[in-house]
Design an enzyme around this catalytic site. Sequence first.
Site, PDB file in Angstrom:
ATOM      1  N   TYR A  40       0.824  -1.214   0.000  1.00 14.51           N
ATOM      2  CA  TYR A  40       0.000   0.000   0.000  1.00 14.51           C
ATOM      3  C   TYR A  40       0.859   1.265   0.000  1.00 14.51           C
ATOM      4  CZ  TYR A  40      -3.887  -3.067   1.501  1.00 14.51           C
ATOM      5  OH  TYR A  40      -4.828  -4.057   1.609  1.00 14.51           O
ATOM      6  N   HIS A  98       0.123 -11.697   1.877  1.00 18.94           N
ATOM      7  CA  HIS A  98      -0.863 -10.893   1.151  1.00 18.94           C
ATOM      8  C   HIS A  98      -1.527 -11.663   0.006  1.00 18.94           C
ATOM      9  CE1 HIS A  98      -1.832  -6.438   0.084  1.00 18.94           C
ATOM     10  NE2 HIS A  98      -2.872  -7.212  -0.094  1.00 18.94           N
TER      11      HIS A  98
END
Length: 267
Positions: A40, A98
């Site tokens: 991110y 992830h």
Amino acid sequence: MKTMPSLGMGTFRLEGEVAYNAVKMALETGYRHIDTAQIYGNEAEVGQAIADSGLARDEFFLTTKVWLDNLGTEVFKSSVEESLRKLQVEAVDLLLIHWPDVSGKVGMDSYLQQLLEVQRQGLTRLIGVSNFTNAQLDKAVEILGADAILTNQVEVHPYLQNRRVIDHCKAKGIQVTGFMPLAVGKVMQDEVLQAIAATHNVTVAEVVLAWQLQQNLVTIPSSTKRVNLETNLKSVKLVLSDDEMAKIALLDKGERIANPEFSPEWD
């Protein structure tokens, strides 16, 4: 904080000052669960917002996720240490893989053992996975044991209800965390959801979050506006009727938003 709060603040697509302000407002509003990830690009801003909140470390639950490029044994631990520096904490509460590596570059056994090792070393309290299919979750359970895996974080919203994955996780005793719960705002225009919201005199977002919470899911909506953060938080007190839950169940279209080229073959 020992347990993962059922409602958290997601930070996907929030960058720079926007990310900092959103997390700061979320903590001021009463959120105690913040979700971020290496990819991110906002861990430093999230960490600064948490530091500036003045909250003691045991007052909030913090999650980050290891990116695909960092799954190799030579970089896994150092990438986690870098995340901790950015987040300004000695350990996160939850560390997730992830995405599963479907390229075959790094084997699941290898990166899950790395995940377990950083947990043993105290860099994270709990571990889990994200975007794992049922077959991949079964393999992860074989490697780590079901008790080791706190959650599988997957896309869940009214248009992608992911019931097969949710049912499979529940059977394994693994918590599901739903990301993109508001389908990137698409739910706001839905007439079925608008009608339910009008009945309760609440926002559509509250209805959708309550729908997830009533399924015993953890949900992590994202918002940059204080008023939305405040109303989203009220969803924990909203109770939908069986009829309303059934109406929302009918909205499922299998409509997936997060589907990059490196995705697994979805259930």
